[in-house]
Design a protein around this motif. Structure first.
Motif, PDB file in Angstrom:
ATOM      1  N   MET A  97      46.799  69.344  60.397  1.00 53.04           N
ATOM      2  CA  MET A  97      46.964  70.003  59.099  1.00 53.04           C
ATOM      3  C   MET A  97      47.272  69.005  57.994  1.00 53.04           C
ATOM      4  O   MET A  97      47.657  69.378  56.896  1.00 53.04           O
ATOM      5  CB  MET A  97      48.104  71.017  59.196  1.00 53.04           C
ATOM      6  CG  MET A  97      47.856  72.125  60.213  1.00 53.04           C
ATOM      7  SD  MET A  97      46.414  73.131  59.805  1.00 53.04           S
ATOM      8  CE  MET A  97      46.969  73.905  58.311  1.00 53.04           C
ATOM      9  N   ARG A  98      47.023  67.694  58.335  1.00 47.65           N
ATOM     10  CA  ARG A  98      47.217  66.610  57.366  1.00 47.65           C
ATOM     11  C   ARG A  98      48.674  66.496  56.900  1.00 47.65           C
ATOM     12  O   ARG A  98      48.948  66.071  55.787  1.00 47.65           O
ATOM     13  CB  ARG A  98      46.276  66.759  56.171  1.00 47.65           C
ATOM     14  CG  ARG A  98      44.815  66.885  56.585  1.00 47.65           C
ATOM     15  CD  ARG A  98      43.906  66.997  55.382  1.00 47.65           C
ATOM     16  NE  ARG A  98      42.533  67.274  55.830  1.00 47.65           N
ATOM     17  CZ  ARG A  98      41.454  67.296  55.068  1.00 47.65           C
ATOM     18  NH1 ARG A  98      41.602  67.026  53.772  1.00 47.65           N
ATOM     19  NH2 ARG A  98      40.256  67.564  55.550  1.00 47.65           N
ATOM     20  N   ASN A  99      49.587  66.854  57.761  1.00 41.82           N
ATOM     21  CA  ASN A  99      51.031  66.744  57.482  1.00 41.82           C
ATOM     22  C   ASN A  99      51.581  65.639  58.379  1.00 41.82           C
ATOM     23  O   ASN A  99      51.537  65.747  59.609  1.00 41.82           O
ATOM     24  CB  ASN A  99      51.723  68.066  57.786  1.00 41.82           C
ATOM     25  CG  ASN A  99      53.184  68.059  57.396  1.00 41.82           C
ATOM     26  OD1 ASN A  99      53.809  66.999  57.267  1.00 41.82           O
ATOM     27  ND2 ASN A  99      53.743  69.246  57.247  1.00 41.82           N
ATOM     28  N   CYS A 100      52.082  64.584  57.750  1.00 38.44           N
ATOM     29  CA  CYS A 100      52.560  63.425  58.501  1.00 38.44           C
ATOM     30  C   CYS A 100      54.076  63.236  58.371  1.00 38.44           C
ATOM     31  O   CYS A 100      54.595  62.107  58.427  1.00 38.44           O
ATOM     32  CB  CYS A 100      51.844  62.168  58.049  1.00 38.44           C
ATOM     33  SG  CYS A 100      51.851  61.907  56.240  1.00 38.44           S
ATOM     34  N   THR A 101      54.838  64.316  58.167  1.00 38.21           N
ATOM     35  CA  THR A 101      56.279  64.239  57.964  1.00 38.21           C
ATOM     36  C   THR A 101      56.955  63.626  59.187  1.00 38.21           C
ATOM     37  O   THR A 101      56.686  64.040  60.326  1.00 38.21           O
ATOM     38  CB  THR A 101      56.852  65.634  57.683  1.00 38.21           C
ATOM     39  OG1 THR A 101      56.224  66.156  56.514  1.00 38.21           O
ATOM     40  CG2 THR A 101      58.356  65.569  57.490  1.00 38.21           C
ATOM     41  N   LEU A 102      57.875  62.647  58.935  1.00 38.73           N
ATOM     42  CA  LEU A 102      58.536  61.896  59.991  1.00 38.73           C
ATOM     43  C   LEU A 102      60.037  62.199  59.986  1.00 38.73           C
ATOM     44  O   LEU A 102      60.660  62.270  58.929  1.00 38.73           O
ATOM     45  CB  LEU A 102      58.309  60.397  59.783  1.00 38.73           C
ATOM     46  CG  LEU A 102      58.998  59.451  60.758  1.00 38.73           C
ATOM     47  CD1 LEU A 102      58.380  59.578  62.149  1.00 38.73           C
ATOM     48  CD2 LEU A 102      58.924  58.009  60.260  1.00 38.73           C
ATOM     49  N   LEU A 103      60.614  62.327  61.181  1.00 39.12           N
ATOM     50  CA  LEU A 103      62.041  62.532  61.326  1.00 39.12           C
ATOM     51  C   LEU A 103      62.638  61.323  62.026  1.00 39.12           C
ATOM     52  O   LEU A 103      62.183  60.931  63.103  1.00 39.12           O
ATOM     53  CB  LEU A 103      62.340  63.803  62.134  1.00 39.12           C
ATOM     54  CG  LEU A 103      63.818  64.062  62.437  1.00 39.12           C
ATOM     55  CD1 LEU A 103      64.587  64.353  61.140  1.00 39.12           C
ATOM     56  CD2 LEU A 103      63.985  65.203  63.448  1.00 39.12           C
ATOM     57  N   LEU A 104      63.709  60.769  61.406  1.00 40.52           N
ATOM     58  CA  LEU A 104      64.456  59.669  61.999  1.00 40.52           C
ATOM     59  C   LEU A 104      65.890  60.138  62.202  1.00 40.52           C
ATOM     60  O   LEU A 104      66.516  60.704  61.285  1.00 40.52           O
ATOM     61  CB  LEU A 104      64.439  58.430  61.103  1.00 40.52           C
ATOM     62  CG  LEU A 104      63.065  57.823  60.805  1.00 40.52           C
ATOM     63  CD1 LEU A 104      63.194  56.690  59.794  1.00 40.52           C
ATOM     64  CD2 LEU A 104      62.437  57.306  62.098  1.00 40.52           C
ATOM     65  N   THR A 105      66.434  59.902  63.380  1.00 31.70           N
ATOM     66  CA  THR A 105      67.791  60.337  63.691  1.00 31.70           C
ATOM     67  C   THR A 105      68.666  59.132  64.015  1.00 31.70           C
ATOM     68  O   THR A 105      68.172  58.017  64.225  1.00 31.70           O
ATOM     69  CB  THR A 105      67.777  61.317  64.877  1.00 31.70           C
ATOM     70  OG1 THR A 105      67.259  60.645  66.032  1.00 31.70           O
ATOM     71  CG2 THR A 105      66.937  62.547  64.573  1.00 31.70           C
ATOM     72  N   THR A 106      69.995  59.424  64.077  1.00 33.34           N
ATOM     73  CA  THR A 106      70.985  58.401  64.392  1.00 33.34           C
ATOM     74  C   THR A 106      70.721  57.139  63.575  1.00 33.34           C
ATOM     75  O   THR A 106      70.488  56.040  64.104  1.00 33.34           O
ATOM     76  CB  THR A 106      70.998  58.074  65.897  1.00 33.34           C
ATOM     77  OG1 THR A 106      70.859  59.267  66.665  1.00 33.34           O
ATOM     78  CG2 THR A 106      72.272  57.348  66.276  1.00 33.34           C
ATOM     79  N   LEU A 107      70.729  57.352  62.301  1.00 28.83           N
ATOM     80  CA  LEU A 107      70.412  56.241  61.384  1.00 28.83           C
ATOM     81  C   LEU A 107      71.485  55.165  61.423  1.00 28.83           C
ATOM     82  O   LEU A 107      72.673  55.438  61.600  1.00 28.83           O
ATOM     83  CB  LEU A 107      70.267  56.766  59.954  1.00 28.83           C
ATOM     84  CG  LEU A 107      69.102  57.728  59.709  1.00 28.83           C
ATOM     85  CD1 LEU A 107      69.155  58.242  58.275  1.00 28.83           C
ATOM     86  CD2 LEU A 107      67.767  57.054  60.012  1.00 28.83           C
ATOM     87  N   SER A 108      71.027  53.944  61.230  1.00 28.02           N
ATOM     88  CA  SER A 108      71.906  52.783  61.128  1.00 28.02           C
ATOM     89  C   SER A 108      71.347  51.875  60.046  1.00 28.02           C
ATOM     90  O   SER A 108      70.183  51.993  59.664  1.00 28.02           O
ATOM     91  CB  SER A 108      72.015  52.060  62.469  1.00 28.02           C
ATOM     92  OG  SER A 108      70.730  51.645  62.914  1.00 28.02           O
TER      93      SER A 108
END
Length: 626
Positions: A97-108
């Protein structure tokens, strides 16, 4: 109130871009708290004619080119990622669907940087988009204070934190806001690039006391130990307030004076010391001294301190009182008057505090005033006794000054009672004492001889002036018979006075008639009369010149060591005694007029010196006794 309600522009842009071009849309920057997560919204597009069966994608970290071997954040084909992102990254969007949303967790912090997306449609249809998103890992909330906070004007302060983690939602709390106002949580707002923020607003009216106040905001994540705090110091602008300044200052002439002025303002004020509109000193500072060296009475007055900045101004004043001894008094008024006129004398001076002013004559106080700078002396209907030297004295606790002045009373001649004639042997001496102003002329008239001798004929008349007294002595010789009548006439511009001079002794032939015993008796009587007259005159002089400290004098306060140096004292009694001494020949005898000479000889001086009356009487008495 600020409402961040911008529409999600990049979704609109994607809808408008369905034309079949390679492109991607994502927020240029996005932030998240350390230890939380972040969702980077992403949309991409490709030409419609490609019609791929499966769409894959890759997220790279800090570089878009595969040949540089950048760290792989996420890869849909193999799920092989860089070790830094293992278990931390996953794709939230649907690539089909041309959606490239990225999730990043436990950021440092090491995950902060640039994120690039590459589309993979199979074969050669792979494209790395230049568009990228910069992730900022933060540890403090963002407190937004208006550029200018002015005392007395309502202000809005906001606390903003990112809200881009779908798994953790922050809660905001204000710190140190007591006394400033109650906060209002505005809620979650969407920014113009598709990111989200949580905003809390605080409204209050600041005062100058709030300048430098430390205001804080705390972001906490429920069910975690994550808490983040941020602070901002309020820079409240306000006009100057003078907070410290001298009160009224008293200084002695010649001393050093320091005036101080301190002001509170933001920004710093321009402080200016002024007097009578003239700038004395100025500087941009919290406080300013004005130093006055060896102050003079001219520097006495009101000094103003002016404090000003771009938000207002304030001024305050201080009075400087310079204490000093009286100046030398000045005397104005009538100094010359005719007998019977009124004389008005004004004595004035300057001093601080005001002085005691006193006018006196011959140690007798005539007028006085306390704590005044002027003193008026009125002499109604002046008499010759008012003629003479006066003093005006000004005194305060810092010193004294005095000025002498003279009042001259002009009056017609008065022939004094001590005027008389005295005979000895064949000589007659006549004394005429005149009091007058201006100086009179004196003439001796002998009616029986039809002769008048004036004082200009110095060969026969001896005259001397002392103050208001004019003493003239006429000497007659060759009086074999009874002595002649002598009339003394004195004249000035106010009138003429005449007196027939009485005789105080008889012709010398009289001594032969009374015999030696009578001569001794007569001589003793004469001596007694002279002594009596002398004592009487001394008593009279004492009565006419009362003491400076007489009981009826006005009371005046002087310092214990009050003296007027050089104040002259008059001793008219001594002058009169001096005149009599001259008459008696103690300082030499004037020329004689021998009436036994012919009229042609009147201009010649006798060759024989005359004896004084006392000497002749003593000599005659001694001869007769023998």
């Amino acid at each position: 109130m600020i409402f961040l309600t911008a529409l999600p522009l990049f979704w609109i842009m994607i809808s408008a871009s369905r034309g079949g071009h390679w492109g991607a849309w994502m927020p240029s920057t996005i932030s998240a708290f350390d230890g939380t997560c972040v969702s980077i919204p992403c949309r991409f597009d490709f030409p419609d004619e490609l019609r791929p069966a499966v769409v894959h994608g890759v997220w790279y970290f800090n570089s878009p080119y595969p040949k540089n071997y950048p760290p792989v954040v996420f890869k849909s084909r193999t799920q092989v990622v860089h070790e830094s992102f293992q278990g931390r990254s996953r794709l939230l969007g649907d690539l089909g669907m041309r959606n490239c949303t990225l999730l990043l967790t436990t950021l440092s912090p090491e995950l902060g940087g640039k994120y690039y997306f590459r589309g993979d449609l199979g074969g050669y249809n792979q494209y790395t988009f230049s568009e990228h998103s910069v992730l900022d890992i933060i540890n403090t909330p963002n407190i937004v204070v208006p550029p200018e906070v002015v005392a007395g004007k309502e202000v809005e302060v906001s606390c903003m934190v990112p809200d881009n983690c779908p798994e953790l939602r922050p809660e905001l709390t204000w710190l140190g806001h007591e006394g400033l106002g109650e906060p209002t949580v505005l809620g979650r707002l969407r920014e113009d690039e598709g990111t989200w923020v949580l905003v809390s607003l605080l409204h209050f009216v600041p005062t100058r006391e709030a300048n430098g106040h430390r205001l804080g905001c705390q972001a906490a994540f429920p069910n975690t130990t994550l808490q983040f705090e941020g602070y901002a110091s309020l820079d409240v602008k306000y006009p100057p307030v003078i907070v410290e300044m001298n009160t009224s200052v008293e200084a002695i002439e010649g001393s050093h004076v320091s005036l101080f002025c301190g002001a509170d303002s933001n920004p710093l004020p321009l402080l200016t010391w002024m007097r009578d509109g003239m700038v004395l000193r100025e500087a941009v500072a919290e406080s300013l001294f004005l130093e006055l060296e060896e102050v003079t009475p001219a520097e006495d007055g009101v000094y103003a301190c002016l404090a000003e900045n771009s938000y207002g101004q304030e001024n305050s004043t201080v009075e400087l009182s310079v204490m000093y001894a009286p100046w030398k008094p000045t005397v104005n008024g009538t100094m010359v008057a005719v007998e019977g006129e009124t004389v008005s004398i004004l004595c004035s001076t300057q001093s601080k505090p005001d002085p005691i002013l006193t006018i006196f004559k011959e140690k007798q106080i005539l007028a006085t005033v306390i704590y005044e700078s002027e003193l008026q002396l009125e002499l109604p209907a002046v008499t010759p006794e008012d003629d003479g030297e006066y003093w005006c004295v000004a005194e305060n606790q810092y010193g004294q000054r005095a000025t002498a002045f003279n009042v001259s009373v002009e009056f017609a001649p008065v022939i004094l009672l001590e005027s008389h004639c005295a005979a000895a042997r064949d000589t007659v001496q006549c004394l005429c004492v005149v009091k007058a102003n201006p100086e009179p002329s004196v003439a001796f008239e002998l009616p029986s001889r039809n002769v008048t001798v004036n004082e200009t004929e110095r060969e026969f008349v001896y005259s001397e002036r002392s103050g208001l007294l004019l003493t003239s002595i006429l000497t007659l010789r060759g009086q074999a018979q009874a002595p002649p009548r002598v009339i003394c006439t004195s004249t000035n511009l106010y009138g003429t006075k005449s007196l027939e001079l009485p005789f105080q002794g008889a012709h010398r032939l009289m001594w032969a008639k009374i015999g030696p015993v009578g001569a001794v008796v007569a001589f003793a009587i004469l001596i007694a009369i002279v002594c009596y007259i002398t004592q009487t005159r001394r008593k009279k002089n004492v009565t006419e010149s009362p003491s400076f400290s007489a009981g009826d004098n006005p009371h005046v306060l002087y310092s214990s060591d009050f003296r007027i140096s050089g104040a002259p004292e008059k001793y008219e009694s001594e002058r009169r005694v001096g005149s009599e001494r001259r008459l008696l020949g103690l300082r030499g005898e004037p020329p004689e007029l021998d009436l036994s000479y012919s009229h042609s000889d009147l201009g010649k001086r006798p060759t024989k010196d005359s004896y004084t009356l006392t000497e002749e009487l003593a000599e005659y008495a001694e001869i007769r006794v023998k």
